[in-house]
Design an enzyme around this catalytic site. Structure first.
Site: not given
Length: 109
Positions: A67-69, A71, A96
């Site tokens: 998971i990042c900011y 994708g 996220f």
């Protein structure tokens, strides 16, 4: 060109997996302050300091969701994690930000 060694995962599919209580490893690669401010329940914060412990402890055969900011950077991290031996690695589409928008009740602070 080599195809990526990870798969894309929609927020809906992750929500279904979490509802079913499927065994997963969730790793969040956002900065520590963003992670502390809100995360998917059960997520581990992954950075250069926590990487050795993750490589030692995480089950290689269990699905891993990165998971990042938004994708994007999770794709590179997912590709790397698959390359070091994790069998089933996913990048969360929309990151996220999308998760929080679609599933605000499933955000831990």
């Amino acid at each position: 060109m080599t195809p990526p060694s990870y798969q894309h995962l929609t927020p809906e599919t992750l929500d279904a997996w979490l509802t079913a209580d499927d065994p997963l490893t969730l790793v969040d690669i956002r900065d520590p302050a963003s992670f502390a401010n809100g995360r998917i329940p059960g997520s581990l914060h992954l950075d250069n300091d926590s990487l050795p412990a993750l490589l030692e402890a995480a089950p290689r055969g269990q699905p891993m969701v990165v998971i990042c900011y938004h994708g994007h950077s999770s794709q590179q991290a997912a590709d790397w994690l698959a390359g070091v031996g994790f069998a089933e690695v996913y990048s969360l589409d929309g990151g996220f930000t999308e998760w929080q928008h679609r599933h605000p009740g499933r955000v831990e602070r």
